[in-house]
Design a protein around this motif. Sequence first.
Motif, PDB file in Angstrom:
ATOM      1  N   ASN A  68      93.300  57.693   5.891  1.00  0.00           N
ATOM      2  CA  ASN A  68      93.744  58.926   5.194  1.00  0.00           C
ATOM      3  C   ASN A  68      93.277  59.138   4.023  1.00  0.00           C
ATOM      4  OD1 ASN A  68      95.505  59.146   7.222  1.00  0.00           O
ATOM      5  ND2 ASN A  68      97.546  59.332   5.706  1.00  0.00           N
ATOM      6  N   LYS A  69      92.454  58.226   3.271  1.00  0.00           N
ATOM      7  CA  LYS A  69      91.929  58.488   1.732  1.00  0.00           C
ATOM      8  C   LYS A  69      90.463  58.524   1.773  1.00  0.00           C
ATOM      9  CE  LYS A  69      96.026  59.017   0.241  1.00  0.00           C
ATOM     10  NZ  LYS A  69      96.478  60.668  -0.475  1.00  0.00           N
ATOM     11  N   GLY A  70      89.786  58.229   3.086  1.00  0.00           N
ATOM     12  CA  GLY A  70      88.261  58.574   2.883  1.00  0.00           C
ATOM     13  C   GLY A  70      87.883  59.315   3.788  1.00  0.00           C
ATOM     14  N   LEU A 112      67.869  63.945   3.247  1.00  0.00           N
ATOM     15  CA  LEU A 112      68.907  63.330   4.176  1.00  0.00           C
ATOM     16  C   LEU A 112      69.814  62.360   3.373  1.00  0.00           C
ATOM     17  CD1 LEU A 112      66.608  62.429   7.345  1.00  0.00           C
ATOM     18  CD2 LEU A 112      67.976  64.469   7.241  1.00  0.00           C
ATOM     19  N   SER A 113      70.986  62.456   3.681  1.00  0.00           N
ATOM     20  CA  SER A 113      71.958  61.752   2.834  1.00  0.00           C
ATOM     21  C   SER A 113      73.254  61.289   3.511  1.00  0.00           C
ATOM     22  CB  SER A 113      72.387  62.413   1.585  1.00  0.00           C
ATOM     23  OG  SER A 113      73.251  63.592   1.913  1.00  0.00           O
ATOM     24  N   TRP A 114      73.795  60.236   3.104  1.00  0.00           N
ATOM     25  CA  TRP A 114      74.917  59.739   3.853  1.00  0.00           C
ATOM     26  C   TRP A 114      75.783  59.256   2.705  1.00  0.00           C
ATOM     27  CZ3 TRP A 114      76.881  54.537   3.750  1.00  0.00           C
ATOM     28  CH2 TRP A 114      78.047  54.470   4.297  1.00  0.00           C
ATOM     29  N   SER A 115      77.222  59.728   2.961  1.00  0.00           N
ATOM     30  CA  SER A 115      78.184  59.302   1.637  1.00  0.00           C
ATOM     31  C   SER A 115      79.321  58.729   2.076  1.00  0.00           C
ATOM     32  CB  SER A 115      78.411  60.630   0.590  1.00  0.00           C
ATOM     33  OG  SER A 115      79.006  61.525   1.234  1.00  0.00           O
ATOM     34  N   LEU A 116      79.995  57.987   1.612  1.00  0.00           N
ATOM     35  CA  LEU A 116      81.135  57.480   1.805  1.00  0.00           C
ATOM     36  C   LEU A 116      82.147  57.412   0.508  1.00  0.00           C
ATOM     37  CD1 LEU A 116      83.084  56.007   3.952  1.00  0.00           C
ATOM     38  CD2 LEU A 116      82.259  53.675   3.095  1.00  0.00           C
ATOM     39  N   GLU A 117      83.243  58.291   0.672  1.00  0.00           N
ATOM     40  CA  GLU A 117      84.217  58.294  -0.547  1.00  0.00           C
ATOM     41  C   GLU A 117      85.676  57.994  -0.028  1.00  0.00           C
ATOM     42  OE1 GLU A 117      85.289  61.866  -3.665  1.00  0.00           O
ATOM     43  OE2 GLU A 117      83.899  62.173  -2.006  1.00  0.00           O
ATOM     44  N   PHE A 118      86.227  57.473  -1.176  1.00  0.00           N
ATOM     45  CA  PHE A 118      87.881  57.246  -1.052  1.00  0.00           C
ATOM     46  C   PHE A 118      88.259  57.598  -2.167  1.00  0.00           C
ATOM     47  CE2 PHE A 118      86.060  53.872   2.025  1.00  0.00           C
ATOM     48  CZ  PHE A 118      86.800  54.080   2.840  1.00  0.00           C
ATOM     49  N   ASN A 119      89.349  58.408  -2.159  1.00  0.00           N
ATOM     50  CA  ASN A 119      89.895  59.029  -3.678  1.00  0.00           C
ATOM     51  C   ASN A 119      91.451  59.284  -3.233  1.00  0.00           C
ATOM     52  OD1 ASN A 119      90.299  60.885  -5.676  1.00  0.00           O
ATOM     53  ND2 ASN A 119      88.214  62.049  -5.442  1.00  0.00           N
ATOM     54  N   THR A 120      91.940  58.764  -4.193  1.00  0.00           N
ATOM     55  CA  THR A 120      93.545  59.054  -4.565  1.00  0.00           C
ATOM     56  C   THR A 120      93.616  59.713  -6.157  1.00  0.00           C
ATOM     57  OG1 THR A 120      94.016  56.628  -5.136  1.00  0.00           O
ATOM     58  CG2 THR A 120      93.876  57.039  -3.105  1.00  0.00           C
ATOM     59  N   LEU A 121      92.791  59.918  -6.918  1.00  0.00           N
ATOM     60  CA  LEU A 121      93.130  60.356  -8.128  1.00  0.00           C
ATOM     61  C   LEU A 121      94.016  61.463  -8.058  1.00  0.00           C
ATOM     62  CD1 LEU A 121      89.409  60.315  -9.609  1.00  0.00           C
ATOM     63  CD2 LEU A 121      91.270  58.759  -9.935  1.00  0.00           C
ATOM     64  N   ASN A 122      94.709  61.700  -8.899  1.00  0.00           N
ATOM     65  CA  ASN A 122      95.953  62.548  -8.946  1.00  0.00           C
ATOM     66  C   ASN A 122      95.719  64.244  -9.544  1.00  0.00           C
ATOM     67  OD1 ASN A 122      95.554  61.611 -11.696  1.00  0.00           O
ATOM     68  ND2 ASN A 122      97.759  62.381 -12.129  1.00  0.00           N
ATOM     69  N   ARG A 123      94.376  64.001 -10.153  1.00  0.00           N
ATOM     70  CA  ARG A 123      93.900  65.357 -10.591  1.00  0.00           C
ATOM     71  C   ARG A 123      92.287  65.529 -10.232  1.00  0.00           C
ATOM     72  NH1 ARG A 123      96.851  64.050 -15.736  1.00  0.00           N
ATOM     73  NH2 ARG A 123      98.912  64.938 -15.379  1.00  0.00           N
ATOM     74  N   LYS A 124      91.970  66.820  -9.900  1.00  0.00           N
ATOM     75  CA  LYS A 124      90.391  66.951  -9.704  1.00  0.00           C
ATOM     76  C   LYS A 124      89.683  66.678 -10.791  1.00  0.00           C
ATOM     77  CE  LYS A 124      90.871  72.143  -9.791  1.00  0.00           C
ATOM     78  NZ  LYS A 124      90.526  73.310  -9.005  1.00  0.00           N
TER      79      LYS A 124
END
Length: 763
Positions: free
Chosen positions: A512-514, A551-563
């Motif tokens: 859910n977060k990534g 060419l790129s690949w990224s993996l991100e997990f984010n639960t910060l409450n503000r942008k």
Amino acid sequence: MRAIHLKYILFALLLAASALAHAQKVGLVLSGGGASGFAHIGVLKALEENEIPVDFIAGTSAGALIGSMYASGFSPWEIEQFVLSERFQHMTQGTLEKNQEFFFFENDTDASVVEIPFAKDSILKKSLPTNFISSVLLDYEMMRLLGTTSATYRDNFDSLFVPFRCVASDIVNKESVVFSNGKLNLAVRASMTYPFFISPIEIDGKLLFDGGLYNNFPLDVMYNSFDTDFIIGSNVTSNASRPSEDDLMSQIINMLVSHSNFDLPCENGIIVRPQVDLNTFQFSDVQLAIQQGYESTLKVIDSIRMTVDRKMTREELARRRFDFQRKVLPLRINKVNTFSKKHNDVSFVRNSISKNSKRNKIIDEKKLNRRYFRTSNFEQVDNLYPSLTRADSLYDLDIYVKEAKEFKFEVGGHFSSRPVNTGYIGLSYLSVKKHAFKLKAESYFGRFYGSIKTTLDYTIPNYYPISAQPYFVMNRWDYFRSSATFFEDVKPSFLVQNEIYYGLNFKIPVGNKGKSVFDARIFELDDSYYQTSNFTSKDTADLTIFKGNQLSWSLEFNTLNRKQFANQGNLIQFKLRYVNGKERSISGSTSETKYDLTKAHKWIQANLEIQNYIFRRSFFHLGFHGKMTMNSQSLFKNYTATLLNTTEFAPLPDLYTFFLAEYRAPQHVGVGANLIFTFFKNFDLRFDSYYFQPFKTLVNYDNGQFGYSSIFKGEVFLHSLSGIYHSPLGPLRATFNYFPKQEQKLWFQLSYGYILFNERAIR
């Protein structure tokens, strides 16, 4: 003999009277009243503790919610536990719980502060919001709590644990609508629809609002619907006061709301009037209302007992509840059906929830919760209104889909006492049918930064949706001494960077977060710069053009409450990229040597960023923030050209508006701490301190040569102190930044908005 017969007759009459007394039916009427209406829970607790039966219930608004839960077999203590839960607070605030948010559908962060949705057939008429909060969680919870019971008992309110009625308001015909059957969760949702707070709901072609508009105390419904012997009313509200000529709100309320009758029409009843002093939406303090309702009822228990001597023991009531509830089928979905007011094909919603492997089509409650809220997070979906229909030992889930308005206009930017002011506008077109797509055009404009970006986001429905996004971006940075103030004269631009790139990325969710993103792009970078501070407007700048692909690949997990300027949550982002291109550098009039060079470059770069608020209290937050870059980049023709293509360490947003050589290195690590004091709601006093350590840094030697230094040279600190007010329309900020290697070390600025730009092509 005659006397004996009379004795038997009198005895029989006494027995009949006693039987009649014990057969008394008690009706309970619950008023509306917003947060104060939760006093009804205390009323029910007191009645049950004193073994007073409740045979019928009629309620309005908050009374409809409490009454429907009781009628569905929930005890007063279970209802109390629910309304005191964190989930209920999220419902009343229009937010989702953390495990119900879906980062995959978060838009790329931009500088917008205001969003204005509108429809193509009416820019103003159908664009004004009809609700203050989202009802996504509320509608789901109503389905989960009440829908299963309603469907199990074939949507007949007389078959519930306690026969039930609730009222809503038809504002077209200016009349109350009484519900005695149908989808219980939808009926109660209609009765609770406070105007402008949550969106209205349509049932049987009627747009319905809060029942309290026309009948805030449905005594008449109780009399007309049920054969009651005694009525207990719980009332926490009153009619609106007479409007005054200077009070606009009182005038509007009196125009919208009809006066209700709060008096019993006969003597066989009693009204409990808890004195609750809560605002309509003060749901965080409902425990006070519950206690007041309980205490107020205890005061009249003896008066009730004078007429109602029939008892219902708690043991017998618990047994009856158990027998009723064990017949309610668990929430297991066999089939999902979707509907739209415009009769559009919205099968995207259905397939996002029900598309699964052929081996197991049954969706249990845990799976449904995940899939439902993932789908509700789609920007193309404004709201979902679910209900259940019994299908043997399972349910069919029927979802009325309210599509988002087709267009959305966004405006924002960053406005500062430094000359880095940037405006932002964006326009999106949204559509959801068999698939979901979004076409967006956006622009930043200002002397320091300008950009144009267009994207087409196309999403294929599935339990794990896949999104494809072609895009085109033009960026321009103009560093014309961006550290100057509004009142300071500036020289011609000493450094201008232009970028054009286009490409395609594929995005898939990771929990859910990534999210995981694969990206391929073609780029052209044009950098115009002076290698000396001694230049005039008549001089020509050096020019470096770099064309290639990435060419790129990224993996991100984010639960910060503000942008931006978050104070809780965490972020983990890893990005790996391969760059292949050709440089052409051409000298300008201030260059010591004349050149026109072409050179090929290839490199691999890895970036890692971690941010975590490890300690959080209501008034204090402590965070850790670290960034690391590893890069095999080769040298360009000159020092400045190489530096321009070198990754910068910018943990603070303001650093993107400076060009500071000491925070650029091809291989580096930076760590810092974030101390945040929240003395008032939405106001943070923030101190950020960082240490930057290059593994090797770029050095410009006195003889005109340049190259990389020995390892672990060039370490430097940076500090920032800010007071930030997080307004509903973006952050207002006063900031001191300290850069120890600059000639002017301390910089102050006032600013409003977000310092956010479109992604760089490769840097």
